[in-house]
Design a protein around this motif. Structure first.
Motif, PDB file in Angstrom:
ATOM      1  N   GLY A  69       0.817  -1.203   0.000  1.00 45.35           N
ATOM      2  CA  GLY A  69       0.000   0.000   0.000  1.00 45.35           C
ATOM      3  C   GLY A  69       0.852   1.255   0.000  1.00 45.35           C
ATOM      4  O   GLY A  69       0.577   2.212  -0.729  1.00 45.35           O
ATOM      5  N   LEU A  70       1.911   1.259   0.818  1.00 48.39           N
ATOM      6  CA  LEU A  70       2.833   2.397   0.837  1.00 48.39           C
ATOM      7  C   LEU A  70       3.471   2.593  -0.533  1.00 48.39           C
ATOM      8  O   LEU A  70       3.616   3.719  -1.013  1.00 48.39           O
ATOM      9  CB  LEU A  70       3.919   2.180   1.895  1.00 48.39           C
ATOM     10  CG  LEU A  70       3.472   2.158   3.356  1.00 48.39           C
ATOM     11  CD1 LEU A  70       4.660   1.854   4.262  1.00 48.39           C
ATOM     12  CD2 LEU A  70       2.835   3.481   3.745  1.00 48.39           C
ATOM     13  N   VAL A  76       0.970   8.545  -6.372  1.00 51.87           N
ATOM     14  CA  VAL A  76       0.010   9.640  -6.463  1.00 51.87           C
ATOM     15  C   VAL A  76       0.756  10.974  -6.448  1.00 51.87           C
ATOM     16  O   VAL A  76       1.638  11.200  -5.624  1.00 51.87           O
ATOM     17  CB  VAL A  76      -0.995   9.588  -5.293  1.00 51.87           C
ATOM     18  CG1 VAL A  76      -1.985  10.742  -5.383  1.00 51.87           C
ATOM     19  CG2 VAL A  76      -1.732   8.256  -5.316  1.00 51.87           C
ATOM     20  N   ARG A  77       0.384  11.837  -7.365  1.00 52.99           N
ATOM     21  CA  ARG A  77       1.021  13.147  -7.479  1.00 52.99           C
ATOM     22  C   ARG A  77      -0.053  14.245  -7.468  1.00 52.99           C
ATOM     23  O   ARG A  77      -1.236  13.943  -7.692  1.00 52.99           O
ATOM     24  CB  ARG A  77       1.809  13.238  -8.800  1.00 52.99           C
ATOM     25  CG  ARG A  77       2.993  12.324  -8.864  1.00 52.99           C
ATOM     26  CD  ARG A  77       4.095  12.823  -7.920  1.00 52.99           C
ATOM     27  NE  ARG A  77       5.292  12.042  -8.078  1.00 52.99           N
ATOM     28  CZ  ARG A  77       5.516  10.873  -7.493  1.00 52.99           C
ATOM     29  NH1 ARG A  77       4.586  10.363  -6.713  1.00 52.99           N
ATOM     30  NH2 ARG A  77       6.649  10.228  -7.667  1.00 52.99           N
ATOM     31  N   PRO A  78       0.312  15.486  -7.227  1.00 48.79           N
ATOM     32  CA  PRO A  78      -0.701  16.558  -7.268  1.00 48.79           C
ATOM     33  C   PRO A  78      -1.476  16.590  -8.580  1.00 48.79           C
ATOM     34  O   PRO A  78      -2.672  16.870  -8.592  1.00 48.79           O
ATOM     35  CB  PRO A  78       0.147  17.828  -7.080  1.00 48.79           C
ATOM     36  CG  PRO A  78       1.327  17.362  -6.282  1.00 48.79           C
ATOM     37  CD  PRO A  78       1.620  15.971  -6.785  1.00 48.79           C
ATOM     38  N   SER A 219      -0.488   6.861   2.409  1.00 48.35           N
ATOM     39  CA  SER A 219       0.740   7.123   1.661  1.00 48.35           C
ATOM     40  C   SER A 219       0.499   8.185   0.596  1.00 48.35           C
ATOM     41  O   SER A 219       1.297   9.113   0.426  1.00 48.35           O
ATOM     42  CB  SER A 219       1.237   5.822   1.018  1.00 48.35           C
ATOM     43  OG  SER A 219       2.319   6.051   0.153  1.00 48.35           O
ATOM     44  N   ALA A 220      -0.619   8.064  -0.117  1.00 46.79           N
ATOM     45  CA  ALA A 220      -0.942   9.040  -1.158  1.00 46.79           C
ATOM     46  C   ALA A 220      -1.074  10.437  -0.571  1.00 46.79           C
ATOM     47  O   ALA A 220      -0.649  11.425  -1.178  1.00 46.79           O
ATOM     48  CB  ALA A 220      -2.232   8.633  -1.865  1.00 46.79           C
ATOM     49  N   LEU A 221      -1.663  10.523   0.622  1.00 48.87           N
ATOM     50  CA  LEU A 221      -1.871  11.827   1.255  1.00 48.87           C
ATOM     51  C   LEU A 221      -0.546  12.522   1.555  1.00 48.87           C
ATOM     52  O   LEU A 221      -0.376  13.719   1.268  1.00 48.87           O
ATOM     53  CB  LEU A 221      -2.682  11.656   2.541  1.00 48.87           C
ATOM     54  CG  LEU A 221      -2.965  12.938   3.336  1.00 48.87           C
ATOM     55  CD1 LEU A 221      -3.800  13.899   2.499  1.00 48.87           C
ATOM     56  CD2 LEU A 221      -3.679  12.611   4.644  1.00 48.87           C
ATOM     57  N   GLY A 226       3.443  16.634  -0.696  1.00 52.79           N
ATOM     58  CA  GLY A 226       4.871  16.915  -0.741  1.00 52.79           C
ATOM     59  C   GLY A 226       5.558  16.747   0.594  1.00 52.79           C
ATOM     60  O   GLY A 226       6.744  17.073   0.748  1.00 52.79           O
ATOM     61  N   PHE A 227       4.842  16.202   1.585  1.00 48.54           N
ATOM     62  CA  PHE A 227       5.395  16.034   2.921  1.00 48.54           C
ATOM     63  C   PHE A 227       6.479  14.957   2.947  1.00 48.54           C
ATOM     64  O   PHE A 227       7.415  15.016   3.746  1.00 48.54           O
ATOM     65  CB  PHE A 227       4.265  15.670   3.883  1.00 48.54           C
ATOM     66  CG  PHE A 227       4.585  15.918   5.323  1.00 48.54           C
ATOM     67  CD1 PHE A 227       4.802  17.209   5.780  1.00 48.54           C
ATOM     68  CD2 PHE A 227       4.673  14.877   6.218  1.00 48.54           C
ATOM     69  CE1 PHE A 227       5.101  17.453   7.111  1.00 48.54           C
ATOM     70  CE2 PHE A 227       4.971  15.108   7.548  1.00 48.54           C
ATOM     71  CZ  PHE A 227       5.183  16.404   7.995  1.00 48.54           C
ATOM     72  N   VAL A 228       6.329  13.962   2.076  1.00 58.42           N
ATOM     73  CA  VAL A 228       7.287  12.858   1.985  1.00 58.42           C
ATOM     74  C   VAL A 228       7.678  12.677   0.527  1.00 58.42           C
ATOM     75  O   VAL A 228       6.835  12.773  -0.368  1.00 58.42           O
ATOM     76  CB  VAL A 228       6.670  11.552   2.535  1.00 58.42           C
ATOM     77  CG1 VAL A 228       7.573  10.360   2.255  1.00 58.42           C
ATOM     78  CG2 VAL A 228       6.413  11.670   4.036  1.00 58.42           C
ATOM     79  N   THR A 229       8.962  12.409   0.289  1.00 59.14           N
ATOM     80  CA  THR A 229       9.449  12.201  -1.078  1.00 59.14           C
ATOM     81  C   THR A 229      10.189  10.876  -1.248  1.00 59.14           C
ATOM     82  O   THR A 229      10.443  10.456  -2.371  1.00 59.14           O
ATOM     83  CB  THR A 229      10.396  13.337  -1.498  1.00 59.14           C
ATOM     84  OG1 THR A 229      11.495  13.401  -0.579  1.00 59.14           O
ATOM     85  CG2 THR A 229       9.673  14.674  -1.508  1.00 59.14           C
TER      86      THR A 229
END
Length: 358
Positions: A69-70, A76-78, A219-221, A226-229
């Motif tokens: 799932g992660l 997922v991107r903006p 994970s998508a959130l 942009g909180f995690v890359t």
């Protein structure tokens, strides 16, 4: 020593990994598409049908679902959010597909093979096997027939769809999964914390593949904001595919051999009718939405949320679109099945009463 960690279970787990890993390695070396999933699934299916005990502890399955799932959520991107405006039409066509696949398959089983209405109905539903079996167990439907039809459909779906998607996916718009920079240690902590919480919520939601779906959404959130890359290493995803393939292959065992032989022709016909109908709706969705055929095929395929989401990620196709459609399909099934099952029960009761009068 607890039952879960008994020597018997440890040996069965080791043997399961040996069989699944060998199948995945052979598939990889021979150049099969989606080798770690497909090879593991085929080898474990054969071993399980031959009488070998396949064992995967619950904690391992849950851990793999969270990790997958992660991984899928990292796609997922903006810009993915800008596509949501196109999805309502896609969801409407998904409903059309659900009704058409269930209806045509039901007519085949009911009026050609003369199965009772309840068994034919539950065998015709595309996917959501855990919910379907739970609902069917409260009726007079034949659970063995339902299990065989649904399991054969799942095995054929993954086995045949993977090579087709491997070809289609090469021209699909791909999502870049390259790892980003930054304070990676801190990002890893946030990613796993979010994924664990999402998986916990998903588990208690009782949706199909809830733990994987919850981790995917969490994970998508964190990725879309942009909180995690950072990215989950692809080797971990490959391991997850091997475990997922073993889980799918273990759905049948030696007890089902006789029933599989008896019902295999019926299962094949049901698969052809259901998949052919789904393919026709997929073509309509492709013309109506303009989305790539690989993306639509993965989202509209009748079943296997976890496996198809993983395939979507491995091909670089938008996993959020795929997962959302499978969840919506499950919700449609969950809402309408109780009402339809009640009507079909009355149909069977009337038929039984009419035969008794003859």
């Amino acid at each position: 020593m607890s039952r879960q960690f008994s020597l018997k279970n440890i040996y069965a787990l080791f043997l399961t990994f040996l069989i699944a890993g060998s199948g995945a390695a052979i598939a990889y070396l021979t150049g099969l598409p989606i080798p770690f999933l497909l090879g593991s699934m085929c080898s474990v299916t054969i071993a399980s049908l031959s009488g070998i005990r396949i064992y995967l502890p619950v904690w391992l399955r849950n851990a793999v679902f969270i990790m997958l799932g992660l991984q899928a959520g990292s796609g997922v991107r903006p810009e993915t959010l800008s596509q949501i405006g196109e999805w309502p039409l896609s969801f409407m066509l998904l409903f059309v597909m659900l009704v058409a696949v269930t209806g045509f398959t039901f007519m085949l089983l009911r009026y050609v093979f003369r199965w009772d209405a309840q068994t034919a109905f539950f065998s015709s539903l595309p996917g959501a096997l855990s919910f379907v079996m739970a609902a069917a167990s409260e009726t007079r439907a034949d659970l063995v027939k339902i299990t065989i039809i649904q399991t054969v459909r799942l095995l054929l779906l993954i086995g045949l769809l993977a090579p087709v998607l491997n070809v289609l996916g090469q021209s699909a718009p791909h999502i870049d999964f390259v790892a980003g920079s930054g304070s990676q240690q801190k990002e890893w902590l946030w990613l796993f914390a979010a994924g664990g919480l999402g998986a916990l919520i998903g588990h208690y939601s009782r949706l199909p593949g809830g733990m994987m779906l919850g981790a995917l959404l969490a994970s998508a959130l964190v990725y879309v904001t942009g909180f995690v890359t950072v990215r989950v290493p692809p080797e971990m995803a490959d391991f997850g595919m091997v475990v997922l393939g073993a889980l799918i292959g273990s759905r049948v065992d030696a007890r089902h051999r006789g029933a599989i032989l008896n019902y295999l022709p019926v299962a094949l016909m049901a698969f052809i009718v259901g998949t052919g109908t789904a393919a026709a709706i997929c073509a309509l969705a492709w013309l109506a939405t303009g989305l790539h055929p690989a993306q639509i095929a993965l989202a509209f395929a009748p079943g296997a949320l976890e496996a198809l989401t993983v395939i979507a990620f491995s091909l670089g196709v938008d996993p959020a679109y795929v997962a959302s459609h499978h969840v919506v399909r499950f919700m449609m099934i969950a809402i309408f099945v109780p009402f339809l099952a009640r009507s079909l029960r009355r149909m069977d009761e009337k038929q039984t009463a009419a035969q008794a009068e003859l």
